[in-house]
Design a protein around this motif. Structure first.
Motif, mmCIF file in Angstrom:
data_model
loop_
_atom_site.group_PDB
_atom_site.id
_atom_site.type_symbol
_atom_site.label_atom_id
_atom_site.label_comp_id
_atom_site.label_asym_id
_atom_site.label_seq_id
_atom_site.Cartn_x
_atom_site.Cartn_y
_atom_site.Cartn_z
ATOM 1 N N ASP A 45 12.581 9.012 4.641
ATOM 2 C CA ASP A 45 11.487 9.981 4.551
ATOM 3 C C ASP A 45 11.754 11.162 5.481
ATOM 4 O O ASP A 45 11.602 12.333 5.108
ATOM 5 C CB ASP A 45 10.152 9.345 4.973
ATOM 6 C CG ASP A 45 9.590 8.357 3.979
ATOM 7 O OD1 ASP A 45 10.060 8.300 2.828
ATOM 8 O OD2 ASP A 45 8.660 7.617 4.359
ATOM 9 N N PHE B 35 5.132 -2.141 2.644
ATOM 10 C CA PHE B 35 5.734 -2.954 1.598
ATOM 11 C C PHE B 35 5.571 -4.442 1.927
ATOM 12 O O PHE B 35 5.686 -4.837 3.091
ATOM 13 C CB PHE B 35 7.217 -2.613 1.454
ATOM 14 C CG PHE B 35 7.476 -1.161 1.176
ATOM 15 C CD1 PHE B 35 7.035 -0.584 0.001
ATOM 16 C CD2 PHE B 35 8.137 -0.364 2.099
ATOM 17 C CE1 PHE B 35 7.258 0.766 -0.261
ATOM 18 C CE2 PHE B 35 8.369 0.977 1.856
ATOM 19 C CZ PHE B 35 7.928 1.546 0.665
ATOM 20 N N HIS C 246 3.414 4.276 3.594
ATOM 21 C CA HIS C 246 3.673 3.119 2.735
ATOM 22 C C HIS C 246 3.829 1.849 3.558
ATOM 23 O O HIS C 246 4.383 1.863 4.661
ATOM 24 C CB HIS C 246 4.939 3.336 1.897
ATOM 25 C CG HIS C 246 6.085 3.955 2.667
ATOM 26 N ND1 HIS C 246 6.739 3.326 3.700
ATOM 27 C CD2 HIS C 246 6.678 5.165 2.549
ATOM 28 C CE1 HIS C 246 7.685 4.116 4.181
ATOM 29 N NE2 HIS C 246 7.666 5.248 3.498
ATOM 30 N N GLY D 142 9.311 5.438 -2.797
ATOM 31 C CA GLY D 142 8.424 4.371 -2.372
ATOM 32 C C GLY D 142 8.032 3.462 -3.511
ATOM 33 O O GLY D 142 7.907 2.239 -3.341
ATOM 34 N N ALA D 143 7.831 4.036 -4.689
ATOM 35 C CA ALA D 143 7.478 3.221 -5.854
ATOM 36 C C ALA D 143 8.610 2.278 -6.229
ATOM 37 O O ALA D 143 8.372 1.130 -6.642
ATOM 38 C CB ALA D 143 7.121 4.120 -7.033
ATOM 39 N N ARG E 71 0.840 -1.198 0.000
ATOM 40 C CA ARG E 71 0.000 0.000 0.000
ATOM 41 C C ARG E 71 0.879 1.252 0.000
ATOM 42 O O ARG E 71 1.922 1.293 0.653
ATOM 43 C CB ARG E 71 -0.926 0.032 1.219
ATOM 44 C CG ARG E 71 -1.894 -1.141 1.274
ATOM 45 C CD ARG E 71 -2.907 -1.022 2.404
ATOM 46 N NE ARG E 71 -3.784 -2.178 2.389
ATOM 47 C CZ ARG E 71 -4.843 -2.316 1.608
ATOM 48 N NH1 ARG E 71 -5.172 -1.317 0.789
ATOM 49 N NH2 ARG E 71 -5.570 -3.414 1.623
ATOM 50 N N GLN E 72 0.409 2.247 -0.724
ATOM 51 C CA GLN E 72 1.099 3.538 -0.730
ATOM 52 C C GLN E 72 0.051 4.640 -0.748
ATOM 53 O O GLN E 72 -0.911 4.596 -1.527
ATOM 54 C CB GLN E 72 2.020 3.668 -1.937
ATOM 55 C CG GLN E 72 2.916 4.901 -1.889
ATOM 56 C CD GLN E 72 3.968 4.910 -2.979
ATOM 57 O OE1 GLN E 72 3.824 4.249 -3.996
ATOM 58 N NE2 GLN E 72 5.042 5.657 -2.770
ATOM 59 N N TYR F 179 1.465 12.244 0.032
ATOM 60 C CA TYR F 179 2.116 12.321 1.336
ATOM 61 C C TYR F 179 1.849 13.663 2.019
ATOM 62 O O TYR F 179 2.313 13.883 3.125
ATOM 63 C CB TYR F 179 3.629 12.137 1.191
ATOM 64 C CG TYR F 179 4.092 10.736 0.855
ATOM 65 C CD1 TYR F 179 3.203 9.734 0.472
ATOM 66 C CD2 TYR F 179 5.440 10.414 0.909
ATOM 67 C CE1 TYR F 179 3.647 8.471 0.144
ATOM 68 C CE2 TYR F 179 5.900 9.152 0.588
ATOM 69 C CZ TYR F 179 5.002 8.185 0.202
ATOM 70 O OH TYR F 179 5.453 6.916 -0.119
ATOM 71 N N MET G 62 8.482 -0.455 -3.697
ATOM 72 C CA MET G 62 7.322 -1.291 -3.986
ATOM 73 C C MET G 62 7.608 -2.222 -5.159
ATOM 74 O O MET G 62 7.150 -3.378 -5.186
ATOM 75 C CB MET G 62 6.106 -0.421 -4.281
ATOM 76 C CG MET G 62 4.787 -1.162 -4.262
ATOM 77 S SD MET G 62 4.342 -1.732 -2.596
ATOM 78 C CE MET G 62 3.825 -0.185 -1.850
ATOM 79 N N ARG H 139 7.504 9.689 -2.771
ATOM 80 C CA ARG H 139 6.597 8.761 -3.442
ATOM 81 C C ARG H 139 7.333 8.019 -4.548
ATOM 82 O O ARG H 139 7.093 6.837 -4.786
ATOM 83 C CB ARG H 139 5.381 9.502 -4.004
ATOM 84 C CG ARG H 139 4.262 9.678 -2.964
ATOM 85 C CD ARG H 139 3.045 10.376 -3.540
ATOM 86 N NE ARG H 139 2.618 9.775 -4.787
ATOM 87 C CZ ARG H 139 1.908 8.645 -4.893
ATOM 88 N NH1 ARG H 139 1.564 7.976 -3.804
ATOM 89 N NH2 ARG H 139 1.555 8.184 -6.066
#
Length: 512
Positions: A317, A304, A302, A349-350, A284-285, A289, A353, A346
């Protein structure tokens, strides 16, 4: 317009590693954080067991790594093996393994971060639950429930560092899309009975079961994982399909042993049980933010579907967000600076992920096609280049924040090279630095009007990566001059980068 008096500059909700790291970083930048934590005391149960990858370089840059290593089971070290899904990634044959780790149980990590934040003057209050907040153009007011009754505090910004089930994210109306995977994971941090023999390479010889290798063992009924935490405590993991009758109830030793028997076909004799937990993996993200004066960091932003990465991401972060909040609060932030926190983290985070969901695909499949995929993937990892590429992805050292200029130097947006950070000399105050590596008085002169915010250093490096590097407080490169770049192009590019990241130059009256 006159800004009303606030109780703090920033309210940080949650005193886990991300919230405490953020508090310390904010104090370094001269900001007054108020940290509110629902739990009454520091935890004594290790949810995580160490740090790895890019965050170790940041801690070293902040002068913290030595302190953390002194409290750990040993110094940070190259990680010779890494479980990727249930594929074994072996870095031991590389001259310079791309992934480093530090074994440090989370309670000890939080104690160190708590000490750091308090030493810098942060106000950390435990046993204080934030139950709501309001927001206006001037700031945020948080409603708090504490042991002495309810009260209200105000600040210019509020940051939710309150975990995967973040109340702050919910109250801010920020969607948290993603997937919860159906497999049930049961994790034990335990010691083994004397009847279990551990070989020199870490494998087990279990009475009635025979040899069980370290890492992952796939059976017809699930997945069994095993690995050492220290000389005595080991991690034992089972993954099975199927429902759980009491998903929210604490995991018992009996349920854990039943799962081991179903997966391995026999009993694993245990000694002391340190911690047992049951969970399902989530990917989930948060859709954003930032929502006005409310921001998210760490697990609130986020989750993972792999262990060992969320903690590192949360600390990074915090480092990215703190200096940008400080710039906004001080009134010199250029337009859009605070929004770059959302864009950059983000993006990071991607990337995380990407590889953690790839691990899910490798881990979940049980048919012949999935077996073939794992075999091909494992075969590719016998070659050096795929190993290095995958190691950099896991460590986060391949991360490059998207540069504003598509023609920017290749280092722009990356974490500054170690040789450059050593030349800077630590940057404990977390200030930006223009590092002149080629004795360029023209570039130093360009930076002159920003010296109230940007330190200027010179150094001589063999095989320098650039003529000059503009390094942000979070140790990422904001701009770089190509070796031998003429003043006609380097000077305006540096001036633009200084303005983009560090605001307007000082007026003559303000200049030091």
């Amino acid at each position: 317009m006159r800004v009303p008096e606030m109780d703090a500059d920033v309210i940080v909700v949650g005193a886990g590693p991300t919230g405490l790291m953020l508090a310390g970083e904010l104090r370094l930048a001269g900001v007054r954080p108020l940290v509110l934590e629902r739990q009454p005391r520091l935890p004594d149960v290790p949810k995580a067991n160490g740090l790895g990858g890019q965050v170790l370089r940041l801690l070293d840059h902040r002068g913290l790594l030595d302190r953390f290593e002194a409290a750990a089971a040993g110094p940070s070290h190259p990680a010779p093996r890494y479980p990727f899904g249930d594929v074994h990634v072996d870095f031991s044959g590389l001259a310079e393994p791309p992934l480093r780790g530090l074994t440090l149980p989370q309670p000890e990590l939080e104690r160190l971060l708590d000490e750091r934040a308090r030493d810098f003057g942060a106000d950390v209050r435990r046993g204080q639950e934030v139950v709501g907040f309001t927001e206006d153009d001037a700031g945020v007011g948080a409603d708090v429930r504490g042991p002495d009754g309810p009260y209200r505090v105000t600040a210019r910004y509020l940051v939710g560092c309150d975990g995967g089930y973040s109340r702050i994210r919910e109250l801010a109306g920020i969607p948290f899309p993603g997937t919860t995977y159906p497999e049930v994971n049961r994790l034990g941090q335990v010691t083994l009975a004397d009847s279990v023999t551990r070989s020199a390479d870490g494998d087990l010889d279990v009475p009635g079961l025979g040899p069980v290798r370290t890492g992952f063992t796939r059976t017809a009924t699930g997945l069994f994982g095993f690995g050492p935490l220290d000389e005595q405590v080991v991690l034992v993991l089972t993954t099975e399909d199927g429902p759980v009758e009491a998903d929210d109830a604490p995991l018992t030793e009996a349920e854990f042993q039943d799962s081991v028997r179903r997966v391995l076909g026999g009993t694993l004799p245990l000694g002391r049980v340190v911690r047992l937990s049951r969970y399902r993996m989530q990917a989930r993200q948060a859709e954003r933010y930032r929502a006005g004066r409310v921001l998210l960091a760490g697990d609130a932003a986020h989750l993972f579907p792999s262990t060992g990465v969320g903690l590192n991401a949360g600390l990074l972060d915090a480092a990215n967000l703190a200096w940008k909040l400080a710039a906004d609060l001080a009134g010199w932030a250029p337009p859009g600076l605070l929004d770059t926190y959302d864009a950059e983290r983000r993006h990071a985070g991607a990337r995380t992920m990407l590889h953690t969901q790839a691990q899910v695909a490798l881990r979940r499949g049980r048919d012949d096609a999935a077996v073939a995929l794992r075999e091909v993937f494992q075969e590719l990892l016998t070659d050096e280049q795929p190993l290095l590429r995958l190691g950099a992805l896991i460590a986060g050292t391949d991360l490059r924040y998207p540069p504003p200029d598509p023609g920017a130097h290749v280092l722009t947006g990356t974490f500054a090279p170690d040789v450059a950070l050593r030349a800077v000399g630590g940057a404990d105050a977390a200030r930006p630095v223009l590092l002149d590596l080629a004795d360029r008085p023209d570039l130093r002169e360009v930076a002159g009007p920003w010296r109230h915010r940007v330190d200027v250093r010179t150094a001589e490096l063999p095989d320098r990566p650039a003529d000059a590097l503009l390094i942000r407080p979070d140790a990422h490169v904001a701009w770089a001059a190509t070796t031998g770049e003429p003043a006609a192009t380097a000077e305006p590019a540096l001036r633009a980068a200084l303005s983009r990241w560090f605001g307007a130059p000082a007026s003559p009256a303000d200049a030091p």
